[in-house]
Design a protein around this motif. Structure first.
Motif, PDB file in Angstrom:
ATOM      1  N   THR A 139      24.768  -5.266   3.273  1.00  0.00           N
ATOM      2  CA  THR A 139      23.318  -5.114   3.298  1.00  0.00           C
ATOM      3  C   THR A 139      22.645  -6.061   2.308  1.00  0.00           C
ATOM      4  OG1 THR A 139      23.446  -3.326   1.674  1.00  0.00           O
ATOM      5  CG2 THR A 139      23.456  -2.702   4.002  1.00  0.00           C
ATOM      6  N   SER A 140      21.348  -6.234   2.482  1.00  0.00           N
ATOM      7  CA  SER A 140      20.546  -7.073   1.595  1.00  0.00           C
ATOM      8  C   SER A 140      20.047  -6.257   0.409  1.00  0.00           C
ATOM      9  CB  SER A 140      19.354  -7.643   2.358  1.00  0.00           C
ATOM     10  OG  SER A 140      18.364  -6.636   2.546  1.00  0.00           O
ATOM     11  N   TRP A 141      19.300  -6.919  -0.459  1.00  0.00           N
ATOM     12  CA  TRP A 141      18.710  -6.229  -1.605  1.00  0.00           C
ATOM     13  C   TRP A 141      17.680  -5.178  -1.177  1.00  0.00           C
ATOM     14  CZ3 TRP A 141      13.612  -7.189  -1.097  1.00  0.00           C
ATOM     15  CH2 TRP A 141      13.206  -8.409  -0.548  1.00  0.00           C
ATOM     16  N   MET A 142      17.255  -5.199   0.089  1.00  0.00           N
ATOM     17  CA  MET A 142      16.302  -4.191   0.548  1.00  0.00           C
ATOM     18  C   MET A 142      16.915  -2.789   0.568  1.00  0.00           C
ATOM     19  SD  MET A 142      14.131  -6.092   3.558  1.00  0.00           S
ATOM     20  CE  MET A 142      12.983  -4.713   3.654  1.00  0.00           C
ATOM     21  N   GLN A 143      18.233  -2.708   0.569  1.00  0.00           N
ATOM     22  CA  GLN A 143      18.912  -1.408   0.541  1.00  0.00           C
ATOM     23  C   GLN A 143      18.567  -0.628  -0.734  1.00  0.00           C
ATOM     24  OE1 GLN A 143      20.756  -0.476   3.142  1.00  0.00           O
ATOM     25  NE2 GLN A 143      21.859   1.318   2.441  1.00  0.00           N
ATOM     26  N   ARG A 144      18.103  -1.338  -1.781  1.00  0.00           N
ATOM     27  CA  ARG A 144      17.792  -0.687  -3.053  1.00  0.00           C
ATOM     28  C   ARG A 144      16.307  -0.367  -3.197  1.00  0.00           C
ATOM     29  NH1 ARG A 144      21.282  -4.907  -4.315  1.00  0.00           N
ATOM     30  NH2 ARG A 144      19.601  -6.184  -5.179  1.00  0.00           N
ATOM     31  N   LEU A 145      15.498  -0.662  -2.187  1.00  0.00           N
ATOM     32  CA  LEU A 145      14.072  -0.377  -2.272  1.00  0.00           C
ATOM     33  C   LEU A 145      13.811   1.120  -2.174  1.00  0.00           C
ATOM     34  CD1 LEU A 145      12.610  -3.190   0.031  1.00  0.00           C
ATOM     35  CD2 LEU A 145      12.494  -3.075  -2.457  1.00  0.00           C
ATOM     36  N   PRO A 146      12.804   1.621  -2.874  1.00  0.00           N
ATOM     37  CA  PRO A 146      12.519   3.056  -2.809  1.00  0.00           C
ATOM     38  C   PRO A 146      11.965   3.459  -1.442  1.00  0.00           C
ATOM     39  CG  PRO A 146      10.815   1.905  -4.054  1.00  0.00           C
ATOM     40  CD  PRO A 146      11.913   0.915  -3.806  1.00  0.00           C
ATOM     41  N   GLY A 147      12.475   4.583  -0.927  1.00  0.00           N
ATOM     42  CA  GLY A 147      11.940   5.167   0.299  1.00  0.00           C
ATOM     43  C   GLY A 147      12.116   4.338   1.549  1.00  0.00           C
ATOM     44  N   TRP A 148      13.152   3.483   1.581  1.00  0.00           N
ATOM     45  CA  TRP A 148      13.273   2.589   2.742  1.00  0.00           C
ATOM     46  C   TRP A 148      13.590   3.341   4.024  1.00  0.00           C
ATOM     47  CZ3 TRP A 148      17.906   2.855   5.189  1.00  0.00           C
ATOM     48  CH2 TRP A 148      19.036   3.209   4.450  1.00  0.00           C
ATOM     49  N   ARG A 149      14.249   4.477   3.942  1.00  0.00           N
ATOM     50  CA  ARG A 149      14.562   5.218   5.168  1.00  0.00           C
ATOM     51  C   ARG A 149      13.285   5.619   5.909  1.00  0.00           C
ATOM     52  NH1 ARG A 149      18.922   6.591   1.958  1.00  0.00           N
ATOM     53  NH2 ARG A 149      20.955   6.562   3.046  1.00  0.00           N
ATOM     54  N   ARG A 150      12.289   6.045   5.161  1.00  0.00           N
ATOM     55  CA  ARG A 150      11.056   6.517   5.783  1.00  0.00           C
ATOM     56  C   ARG A 150      10.036   5.405   5.976  1.00  0.00           C
ATOM     57  NH1 ARG A 150       7.423  11.675   3.646  1.00  0.00           N
ATOM     58  NH2 ARG A 150       5.898  11.629   5.355  1.00  0.00           N
ATOM     59  N   HIS A 151      10.044   4.424   5.074  1.00  0.00           N
ATOM     60  CA  HIS A 151       8.973   3.433   5.067  1.00  0.00           C
ATOM     61  C   HIS A 151       9.461   2.028   5.398  1.00  0.00           C
ATOM     62  CE1 HIS A 151       6.370   6.505   3.405  1.00  0.00           C
ATOM     63  NE2 HIS A 151       7.207   6.701   2.392  1.00  0.00           N
ATOM     64  N   PHE A 152      10.573   1.901   6.104  1.00  0.00           N
ATOM     65  CA  PHE A 152      11.139   0.563   6.325  1.00  0.00           C
ATOM     66  C   PHE A 152      10.177  -0.363   7.059  1.00  0.00           C
ATOM     67  CE2 PHE A 152      12.104   2.674  10.282  1.00  0.00           C
ATOM     68  CZ  PHE A 152      12.144   1.680  11.245  1.00  0.00           C
ATOM     69  N   GLN A 153       9.315   0.172   7.923  1.00  0.00           N
ATOM     70  CA  GLN A 153       8.364  -0.677   8.640  1.00  0.00           C
ATOM     71  C   GLN A 153       7.313  -1.262   7.710  1.00  0.00           C
ATOM     72  OE1 GLN A 153       7.338   2.338  11.660  1.00  0.00           O
ATOM     73  NE2 GLN A 153       7.938   0.830  13.190  1.00  0.00           N
ATOM     74  N   LYS A 154       6.954  -0.529   6.674  1.00  0.00           N
ATOM     75  CA  LYS A 154       5.913  -0.999   5.755  1.00  0.00           C
ATOM     76  C   LYS A 154       6.376  -2.186   4.918  1.00  0.00           C
ATOM     77  CE  LYS A 154       3.777   3.568   5.462  1.00  0.00           C
ATOM     78  NZ  LYS A 154       3.412   4.722   4.587  1.00  0.00           N
ATOM     79  N   TYR A 155       7.674  -2.409   4.850  1.00  0.00           N
ATOM     80  CA  TYR A 155       8.217  -3.522   4.079  1.00  0.00           C
ATOM     81  C   TYR A 155       8.344  -4.801   4.916  1.00  0.00           C
ATOM     82  CZ  TYR A 155       9.571  -0.281   0.301  1.00  0.00           C
ATOM     83  OH  TYR A 155       9.569   0.629  -0.736  1.00  0.00           O
ATOM     84  N   PHE A 156       7.576  -4.909   6.019  1.00  0.00           N
ATOM     85  CA  PHE A 156       7.820  -5.980   6.984  1.00  0.00           C
ATOM     86  C   PHE A 156       7.676  -7.379   6.389  1.00  0.00           C
ATOM     87  CE2 PHE A 156       3.283  -5.252   7.309  1.00  0.00           C
ATOM     88  CZ  PHE A 156       2.733  -6.511   7.516  1.00  0.00           C
ATOM     89  N   LEU A 157       6.877  -7.539   5.328  1.00  0.00           N
ATOM     90  CA  LEU A 157       6.726  -8.867   4.739  1.00  0.00           C
ATOM     91  C   LEU A 157       7.931  -9.281   3.894  1.00  0.00           C
ATOM     92  CD1 LEU A 157       2.965  -8.851   3.668  1.00  0.00           C
ATOM     93  CD2 LEU A 157       4.013 -10.149   5.529  1.00  0.00           C
TER      94      LEU A 157
END
Length: 363
Positions: free
Chosen positions: A53-71
């Motif tokens: 996985t990428s460093w995005m795996q460590r972002l908070p709340g990615w399971r619920r908010h993964f779409q909001k991180y689109f940028l």
């Protein structure tokens, strides 16, 4: 030959992931690079894969908010170090094709579609029910995503499209030609079933699948309908549904098979890039009533394996369902058609294409 496979994200299971499984079967030792991975949402077999996985795996709340991180996804995929690989196969409907291959490597992209939310923004915003501020800001932000998407197309040596409709989008948005290879469908042993009196629909219950049309049409018709699957649109769909409609939630593969085999017809109301579920129904000899656009045009033969309706409305679907009650279909003919899309057919075509790309014969 050192091979890497790249996939957008592994946090929901659908047709793209079934393609990924077939690609992994071609190269079972290849690592799978992806932005985020949720083991709980994916089949158990994935836990035996080499998933990176990428460093995005460590972002908070990615399971619920993964779409909001689109940028952030473009940077995440460009951060992968793929310099040690000779062949990269990306499975992409969004960002995976944007990885940076080594100069000597060949990059084959199996494109499920150019990213829908970037290139069909108005339709995406309308279906997702965004608020006024989001409606104002999102198109501006997606301009950056479109620019990045176009700029990464030269990183791909060979595009593979899953349907003629997607090949046309690749030509329009990227200026590239694509070889069409349909996704694989599992072909269980065939035996004729006596169909029940219910109709079937389902998959991921999200807005663009247009299952609201099915719910509205069948609520008006009063015919029995079963809907399998789950998703964020389920609550809204249940609020629209009459008592003749049953929501089954997540089901096993064995249950899927029995539902497909036992239904009177499978209903497919969305404009999909390809759509594997109609072929799952055809694999057991059942007809499909589909909206006549997108990938369904590659898989459904009107009058032979099902029936089309051409206006994406509940009324048009209801007319098609009512008309189809007098249709007669041969389950064996429907099954033979589905066999053209079997897993071994897919694997054979992909092996041939990869061999040609490695030899430098395909651009």
């Amino acid at each position: 030959m050192r091979v890497a496979i790249v996939h957008d994200y592994l946090n929901q299971y659908g047709g793209a992931e079934r393609v990924l499984e077939a690609l992994h079967e071609l190269y079972p030792g290849a690592p799978v690079y992806t932005s985020i991975y949720d083991p709980e949402a994916m089949p158990q077999d994935y836990r035996g894969w080499d998933i990176r996985t990428s460093w995005m795996q460590r972002l908070p709340g990615w399971r619920r908010h993964f779409q909001k991180y689109f940028l952030l996804y473009p940077s995440a995929f460009e951060s992968f170090d793929l310099s040690g690989y000779d062949l990269i196969i990306s499975s992409s409907s969004a960002y995976a094709k944007g990885v940076i291959p080594a100069p000597h490597a060949r990059h084959i992209c199996y494109c499920h579609t150019p990213m829908r939310f970037a290139w069909r923004t108005d339709d995406y915003i309308r279906r997702e029910g965004f608020g006024r501020l989001q409606r104002a800001v999102l198109p501006i932000a997606l301009s950056y995503v479109r620019l990045w998407d176009v700029s990464t197309a030269p990183r791909v040596d060979c595009f593979v499209a899953n349907s003629q409709a997607v090949a046309a989008r690749i030509a329009r948005y990227y200026g590239r030609q694509a070889t069409v290879i349909a996704p694989p469908v599992e072909l269980p042993p065939f035996r004729p079933w006596v169909p029940g009196n219910f109709y079937l629909a389902g998959g991921r219950l999200i807005p663009y699948k247009r299952l609201d049309l099915v719910v509205s049409a069948f609520s008006a018709l009063g015919l029995p309908l079963k809907i399998f699957g789950d998703g964020r649109d389920r609550e809204r769909l249940q609020a629209l549904a009459g008592p003749n409609i049953e929501f089954l939630g997540q089901i096993s593969e064995a249950q899927r098979h029995d539902l497909f085999a036992g239904c009177r017809a499978f209903i497919f109301p969305g404009e999909e890039d390809f759509g594997i579920t109609p072929l799952e129904a055809m694999a057991v000899g059942r007809p499909v009533i589909a909206y006549g656009a997108g990938g369904a045009l590659d898989t459904v033969i009107d009058g032979v394996t099902g029936r089309f309706f051409y206006e994406q409305s509940a009324a048009a679907l209801a007319v098609a369902v009512a008309g189809a009650r007098n249709d007669r279909y041969d389950p064996a003919i429907i099954r033979r058609h589905a066999e053209n899309f079997g897993r071994e057919v897919f694997l054979g075509k992909m092996r041939e294409l990869i061999d040609g790309a490695q030899a430098g014969g395909i651009q």
